[in-house]
Design an enzyme around this catalytic site. Structure first.
Site, PDB file in Angstrom:
ATOM      1  N   GLY A  43       0.779  -1.236   0.000  1.00  0.00           N
ATOM      2  CA  GLY A  43       0.000   0.000   0.000  1.00  0.00           C
ATOM      3  C   GLY A  43       0.803   1.274   0.000  1.00  0.00           C
ATOM      4  O   GLY A  43       0.666   2.096  -0.892  1.00  0.00           O
ATOM      5  N   GLU A  58      -0.544   5.955  -0.805  1.00  0.00           N
ATOM      6  CA  GLU A  58      -0.879   6.476   0.536  1.00  0.00           C
ATOM      7  C   GLU A  58      -0.096   7.729   0.936  1.00  0.00           C
ATOM      8  O   GLU A  58       0.082   7.992   2.136  1.00  0.00           O
ATOM      9  CB  GLU A  58      -0.703   5.383   1.610  1.00  0.00           C
ATOM     10  N   HIS A  70      11.547  -3.870   6.914  1.00  0.00           N
ATOM     11  CA  HIS A  70      11.990  -3.205   8.144  1.00  0.00           C
ATOM     12  C   HIS A  70      13.466  -2.837   8.092  1.00  0.00           C
ATOM     13  O   HIS A  70      13.966  -2.162   8.967  1.00  0.00           O
ATOM     14  CB  HIS A  70      11.734  -4.108   9.356  1.00  0.00           C
TER      15      HIS A  70
HETATM   16  N1  GLN Z   1      -1.356  -0.336   3.906  1.00  0.00           N
HETATM   17  C1  GLN Z   1      -0.477  -0.028   4.983  1.00  0.00           C
HETATM   18  C2  GLN Z   1       0.861   0.404   4.418  1.00  0.00           C
HETATM   19  O1  GLN Z   1       1.259  -0.102   3.426  1.00  0.00           O
HETATM   20  C3  GLN Z   1      -0.289  -1.199   5.904  1.00  0.00           C
HETATM   21  C4  GLN Z   1       0.589  -0.840   7.083  1.00  0.00           C
HETATM   22  C5  GLN Z   1       0.687  -1.925   8.139  1.00  0.00           C
HETATM   23  O2  GLN Z   1       0.372  -3.052   7.920  1.00  0.00           O
HETATM   24  N2  GLN Z   1       1.145  -1.609   9.298  1.00  0.00           N
HETATM   25  O3  GLN Z   1       1.544   1.227   4.969  1.00  0.00           O
END
Ligand code: GLN
Ligand code: ZN
Length: 760
Positions: A433, A485, A695
């Site tokens: 996302g 996003e 990460h």
């Molecule tokens: N759609 C969110 C992103 O991609 C999901 C984040 C998450 O799972 N913590 O940032």
């Protein structure tokens, strides 16, 4: 006299002073002296607040540079030996090295503190773990508080909890065998506190609220017998749950008092009081340390009064747990409107509530009549407010039927209908996302907030990011695209700002781990969607490409879990209301031509209750909420969900019960260990185990990801396997994302070709 106290305060500071001080120390911009000065000022402020509120003790030892478990280890010489620090001369830099990693050693593992959103560092116990002398910080802080004239009650994480929360490594069979050596150090600590003139020590043993194995429960009596002989009077503190199953054990422990949580489990107070020994204090936690609501004084007093009749001055009045799980001070809150403010209490306000309750109990309500009157007014206003009760929402909830929580057809039919238009290749590729939240995006949002950037210019800046993201995804050759996003500050706050029933605070920060703080929105009323929240962004993205663009929402359980929730209705009801709002959003997306929609539920696993016996009830309503949000669409609309941050082995049947067409799930950090679970449990729909650990700044090679996809294929049939990263990419930079996603697509192509040749 019945004492009034709290179990601890937030240490971050009203303006997150600790965060900023830590981060500038870590960046090398401030020295240890400056950091120490900030710490001292924060402790003094906390003690001052407790005294001004009229509490009998100030809690000392609730201040931690990074984490309470790590600090306790530092006191007993228990930091993992792999960091090579001398326990007796342990410096702040050594301490932070264990928490954050050093050049030669990865950081200690972090995990959630019970069912909170706070993360502690997991102790590492090995056959050669040898406890010993440690830092002097607690004793120094006791001196510091005494010198300033405060009446101190030091707090320590207890020995059984310290052991229980750790992990056994390097072949250690049972960490309970380390208890005798650990107790020697607790004896030293407690004797030293006694020598400092301390009368009471609060010793936290929250593991009583878990399903405690018998060997651990039985270890308490002999362990505390050892400690009691050298210690000041001990108040053993439990919290986060019902400990009445241990009533007899707690009553006979050789401690001078026990604290129990009267918010999570109010019924246990009367049960314990009934047979409470005449030589023991019972501390009743009636002011909620886990939420932001003003304490209903009348109700709390009604709970305390019968206890007081039985126990007299042996009854203490307290917060349910440490106040570190709620924001610091409502006085600094500028964004929440006045009505709502009157219903709230942050940590500083809660101190006053504890003190008022004690006075009402001991001296009579008349002595604190003004406080009770003001509270009754606020509680009454809240109960009857039109902002809380939305009849439309209640009607919609009532009208829900089982059919609303079910897709029209079963997965196999839906999959065929979806593939008819999606025409995806085998092993379809997608992302979770978000794309990099660059400095430019954050600057534009900040300028818009300060009104230096007009709405129009802000929209255009975000659209430019969407264009960039779509262009890049086409160039990588991904199959299902996302808009990226860019417009979202946070996956919960963004929606919280747009939904009715949610309030966003300006300064309601709570520590998540180390210097990291989160600002959960406050759900105060019936949740309602006044107008679509994401359609214009997603539709704009879709207008730029022929590939399908996936709409992106945060699911009902996560929207609940990462917020402060109402305490006037069950969580399940609030979850359902959020689900109904999301269901409308999903319908609006579908209508606008967005026919792949992802509803993220990263917090599904962490919502699990502390006791296994309570799991199924939770899972049932959580699954129901997700299904209500997602089931209103046509068969050929593809619903995705996403999960991360946890192990999922034990809830796989519930993940399957969500009945999403596709689930993407974090797996690379555990080296795809999740796949083992699929040996016994066949996931029925499509699944994308992450092949890229987002990460880390490290870019995985094509070969590495080829290997991971092949590993996934040993458990998941190629017709139901997706290829994607572990989670969203917002914390990465574009150079890393470009390289990693190019490798991911190339790896997918390699495996696709192998599939063709294997079939031939
Ligand atoms: N759609 C969110 C992103 O991609 C999901 C984040 C998450 O799972 N913590 O940032
Ligand atoms: Zn995630």
């Amino acid at each position: 006299m019945a004492h009034a106290h709290v179990l601890g305060l937030p240490r971050i500071g009203a303006q997150r002073e600790l965060k900023f001080a830590l981060e500038s120390f870590w960046r090398g911009e401030a020295d240890a002296t400056a950091l120490q000065a900030t710490g001292r000022a924060l402790r003094q402020a906390n003690w001052q607040w407790q005294r001004e509120a009229g509490l009998d003790w100030v809690t000392v030892g609730d201040f931690h540079w990074y984490d309470q478990v790590l600090t306790t280890l530092a006191h007993v010489g228990g930091l993992p030996a792999r960091f090579g620090a001398d326990p007796k001369t342990l410096s702040l830099t050594d301490y932070f090295g264990a928490a954050r990693g050093t050049a030669g050693q990865p950081a200690m593992e972090m995990t959630k503190w019970f069912d909170t959103n706070y993360h502690y560092l997991v102790p590492e116990y090995t056959p050669s773990t040898a406890f010993g002398e440690g830092v002097e910080w607690l004793f120094d802080e006791v001196d510091e508080a005494c010198a300033a004239g405060f009446n101190v009650k030091p707090v320590l994480v207890g020995p059984l909890t310290l052991l229980f929360l750790g992990k056994e490594t390097a072949g250690l069979a049972d960490r309970l065998t380390l208890l005798p050596a650990l107790l020697t150090q607790y004896e030293r600590l407690l004797a030293r506190l006694k020598a400092q003139g301390v009368a009471w020590v609060q010793i936290d043993e929250p593991i009583f609220a878990l399903d405690l194995p018998a060997s651990w429960a039985e270890a308490f009596a002999p362990a505390y017998a050892r400690l009691a002989s050298v210690a000041p009077q001990l108040l053993l503190a439990t919290y986060f749950g019902d400990v009445s199953a241990h009533a007899a054990r707690l009553a006979s422990l050789p401690v001078a008092g026990v604290h129990v949580d009267g918010v999570r489990a109010p019924e246990q107070l009367a049960i314990l009081a009934k047979t409470w020994p005449s030589d023991k204090v019972l501390s009743a936690g009636v002011v909620d340390g886990r939420n932001v609501w003003r304490c209903d004084l009348q109700r709390a007093l009604a709970l305390l009064q019968p206890l007081y009749e039985t126990l007299g001055e042996r009854l203490w009045v307290a917060s349910s747990c440490s106040l570190m799980h709620c924001p610091v001070d409502l006085a600094g809150e500028t964004r929440v409107d006045e009505d709502l403010r009157a219903w709230l209490a942050f940590a500083v306000q809660k101190l006053g509530e504890v003190a008022v309750l004690r006075r009402a109990l001991v001296d009579g309500v008349a002595c604190v009549q003004a406080a009770f009157d003001a509270d009754a007014l606020a509680q009454g206003a809240r109960r009857t407010s039109a902002r809380i009760h939305n009849p439309l929402v209640k009607r919609k909830c009532d009208a829900l039927t089982q059919a609303d929580a079910r897709r029209a057809s079963a997965y196999p039919e839906r999959a065929a209908a979806q593939q008819a238009w999606l025409k995806l290749p085998p092993l379809p590729t997608t992302t979770i996302g978000s794309f990099p939240q660059t400095a430019g995006i954050r600057a534009a949002r900040a300028a818009f907030k300060r009104r230096e950037l007009s709405h129009l210019h802000y929209l255009e800046a975000m659209r430019e990011q969407i264009r960039l993201a779509i262009e890049k995804q086409e160039a990588y050759g991904l199959d299902v695209l996302v808009h990226g996003e860019a417009e979202r500050n946070d996956m919960v706050e963004y929606f919280g700002e747009l939904l009715w029933g949610y309030a966003i605070t300006e300064n309601g920060w709570v520590q998540s781990y180390g210097s990291r703080c989160v600002k959960p929105p406050v759900i105060y009323g019936d949740v309602y969607l006044p107008e679509p929240m994401t359609v214009t962004w997603s539709a704009y993205a879709q207008s730029l490409t022929k590939k399908p663009v996936k709409g992106m929402l945060t699911g009902p359980v996560t929207m609940l879990q990462w917020a402060f929730v109402r305490d006037d209705q069950p969580r399940a009801v609030t979850a359902l209301q959020i689900a109904l709002a999301l269901r409308d959003e999903v319908a609006a997306l579908e209508k606008a031509g967005i026919r792949v929609i992802q509803i993220d539920e990263p917090a599904l696993r962490e919502g699990l209750p502390l006791r296994r016996g309570d799991w199924q009830t939770y899972l049932d309503w959580a699954v129901q909420a997700f299904r209500v949000a997602s089931s209103g669409v046509a068969d050929d609309t593809q619903i995705h969900t996403h999960m991360c941050y946890a192990e999922f082995h034990d809830i796989l049947p519930s993940i399957a019960a969500l009945d999403a067409d596709v689930v993407s799930i974090e797996t690379t950090r555990s080296n795809m260990a999740l796949l083992d679970a699929f040996e016994t449990f066949e996931y029925p729909n499509e699944i994308g185990p992450g092949v890229y650990d987002i990460h880390s700044p490290r870019v995985p090679s094509q070969d590495e990801m080829t290997g991971l996809i092949e590993a996934a294929l040993t458990r998941i049939p190629s017709g139901r396997l997706w290829v994607n990263p572990d989670c969203g990419l917002k914390t990465r930079d574009w150079a890393q994302v470009d390289a990693a996603l190019e490798n991911m697509v190339a790896a997918t192509h390699v495996v696709r070709r192998r599939l063709v040749s294997r079939a031939a």
